[in-house]
Design a protein around this motif. Structure first.
Motif, mmCIF file in Angstrom:
data_model
loop_
_atom_site.group_PDB
_atom_site.id
_atom_site.type_symbol
_atom_site.label_atom_id
_atom_site.label_comp_id
_atom_site.label_asym_id
_atom_site.label_seq_id
_atom_site.Cartn_x
_atom_site.Cartn_y
_atom_site.Cartn_z
ATOM 1 N N VAL A 34 -17.574 82.816 23.289
ATOM 2 C CA VAL A 34 -16.500 83.701 22.863
ATOM 3 C C VAL A 34 -16.815 85.071 23.455
ATOM 4 N N PHE A 35 -15.805 85.684 24.056
ATOM 5 C CA PHE A 35 -15.943 87.021 24.613
ATOM 6 C C PHE A 35 -15.407 88.026 23.603
ATOM 7 N N ILE A 36 -16.169 89.089 23.387
ATOM 8 C CA ILE A 36 -15.749 90.151 22.478
ATOM 9 C C ILE A 36 -15.517 91.409 23.305
ATOM 10 N N ASP A 37 -14.279 91.856 23.359
ATOM 11 C CA ASP A 37 -13.910 93.073 24.075
ATOM 12 C C ASP A 37 -13.918 94.206 23.067
ATOM 13 N N LEU A 38 -14.879 95.109 23.194
ATOM 14 C CA LEU A 38 -15.114 96.148 22.209
ATOM 15 C C LEU A 38 -14.357 97.445 22.476
ATOM 16 N N ARG A 39 -13.509 97.441 23.474
ATOM 17 C CA ARG A 39 -12.771 98.656 23.815
ATOM 18 C C ARG A 39 -11.618 98.889 22.839
ATOM 19 N N GLU A 40 -11.146 100.114 22.827
ATOM 20 C CA GLU A 40 -10.035 100.509 21.972
ATOM 21 C C GLU A 40 -8.714 100.033 22.577
ATOM 22 N N PRO A 41 -7.659 99.857 21.758
ATOM 23 C CA PRO A 41 -6.374 99.371 22.273
ATOM 24 C C PRO A 41 -5.832 100.107 23.503
ATOM 25 N N GLU A 43 -7.472 101.425 25.912
ATOM 26 C CA GLU A 43 -8.274 100.972 27.052
ATOM 27 C C GLU A 43 -7.827 99.586 27.505
ATOM 28 N N LEU A 44 -7.562 98.714 26.553
ATOM 29 C CA LEU A 44 -7.097 97.357 26.875
ATOM 30 C C LEU A 44 -5.754 97.419 27.595
ATOM 31 N N ALA A 45 -4.858 98.252 27.097
ATOM 32 C CA ALA A 45 -3.531 98.369 27.706
ATOM 33 C C ALA A 45 -3.618 98.892 29.134
ATOM 34 N N ALA A 46 -4.592 99.741 29.397
ATOM 35 C CA ALA A 46 -4.716 100.349 30.719
ATOM 36 C C ALA A 46 -5.337 99.428 31.755
ATOM 37 N N SER A 47 -6.233 98.524 31.308
ATOM 38 C CA SER A 47 -6.954 97.746 32.319
ATOM 39 C C SER A 47 -7.024 96.251 32.075
ATOM 40 N N GLY A 48 -6.392 95.754 31.027
ATOM 41 C CA GLY A 48 -6.419 94.314 30.780
ATOM 42 C C GLY A 48 -7.715 93.867 30.130
ATOM 43 N N THR A 49 -7.864 92.544 30.014
ATOM 44 C CA THR A 49 -9.021 91.981 29.326
ATOM 45 C C THR A 49 -9.319 90.593 29.883
ATOM 46 N N VAL A 50 -10.451 90.045 29.521
ATOM 47 C CA VAL A 50 -10.798 88.671 29.897
ATOM 48 C C VAL A 50 -9.848 87.735 29.153
ATOM 49 N N PRO A 51 -9.262 86.753 29.815
ATOM 50 C CA PRO A 51 -8.378 85.814 29.120
ATOM 51 C C PRO A 51 -9.110 85.128 27.954
ATOM 52 N N GLY A 52 -8.481 85.183 26.793
ATOM 53 C CA GLY A 52 -9.064 84.547 25.611
ATOM 54 C C GLY A 52 -10.064 85.393 24.851
ATOM 55 N N ALA A 53 -10.380 86.585 25.355
ATOM 56 C CA ALA A 53 -11.337 87.455 24.663
ATOM 57 C C ALA A 53 -10.754 87.948 23.349
ATOM 58 N N PRO A 55 -10.131 90.920 21.094
ATOM 59 C CA PRO A 55 -10.146 92.385 21.154
ATOM 60 C C PRO A 55 -10.558 92.934 19.790
ATOM 61 N N ILE A 56 -11.809 93.362 19.687
ATOM 62 C CA ILE A 56 -12.315 93.901 18.426
ATOM 63 C C ILE A 56 -12.935 95.268 18.722
ATOM 64 N N PRO A 57 -12.259 96.352 18.372
ATOM 65 C CA PRO A 57 -12.865 97.667 18.584
ATOM 66 C C PRO A 57 -14.233 97.734 17.895
ATOM 67 N N ARG A 58 -15.146 98.447 18.506
ATOM 68 C CA ARG A 58 -16.528 98.512 18.017
ATOM 69 C C ARG A 58 -16.609 98.847 16.526
ATOM 70 N N GLY A 59 -15.754 99.715 16.051
ATOM 71 C CA GLY A 59 -15.796 100.123 14.648
ATOM 72 C C GLY A 59 -15.390 99.047 13.657
ATOM 73 N N LEU A 60 -14.791 97.958 14.133
ATOM 74 C CA LEU A 60 -14.363 96.877 13.236
ATOM 75 C C LEU A 60 -15.213 95.622 13.369
ATOM 76 N N THR A 83 -20.599 90.051 24.749
ATOM 77 C CA THR A 83 -19.971 91.335 24.474
ATOM 78 C C THR A 83 -19.748 92.108 25.775
ATOM 79 N N TYR A 84 -18.677 92.903 25.781
ATOM 80 C CA TYR A 84 -18.453 93.824 26.903
ATOM 81 C C TYR A 84 -17.579 94.979 26.457
#
Length: 113
Positions: A34-41, A43-53, A55-60, A83-84
């Motif tokens: 499982v991939f955990i994308d720790l960036r904020e929303p 950041e995700l909107a600006a550059s995309g994410t790994v398919p299936g990751a 999206p959990i901001p670090r604070g959550l 994690t990334y």
């Protein structure tokens, strides 16, 4: 004695093994990670994410990963957690936290480019 962020990240990097992009892709293709994308929303909107990751901001992360939490994602049942983030610091800190929560195989991909 207080520690600095630099020291916290260095300790996390020492505790959580790094994983190459090629190894991460292989685990992803095999359905073992499982991939955990720790960036904020934004950041995700600006550059995309790994398919299936996830999206959990670090604070959550604690609330989504704790096995006792009602908000825990079922994807955390996969044997490997990767994690990334944008530069690797949040990924390292998150990896160490996940180890403290009992996850046995946590790896840090570092930054998402």
């Amino acid at each position: 004695m207080p520690v600095t962020v630099k020291e916290l990240v260095a300790a996390a990097n020492a505790a959580v093994p790094r994983i190459s992009a090629a190894e991460a892709k292989a685990l992803h293709a095999a359905g073992k990670a499982v991939f955990i994308d720790l960036r904020e929303p934004p950041e995700l909107a600006a550059s995309g994410t790994v398919p299936g990751a996830l999206p959990i901001p670090r604070g959550l992360l604690e609330f989504r990963a704790d096995p006792e939490s009602p908000d825990r994602s079922p994807a955390f049942q996969k044997p490997v957690v990767i994690t990334y983030c944008a530069s690797g610091g949040r990924a390292a800190l998150a990896g160490k936290l996940l180890q403290e929560l009992g996850y046995a195989d946590v790896r840090n991909l570092g930054s998402f480019k």
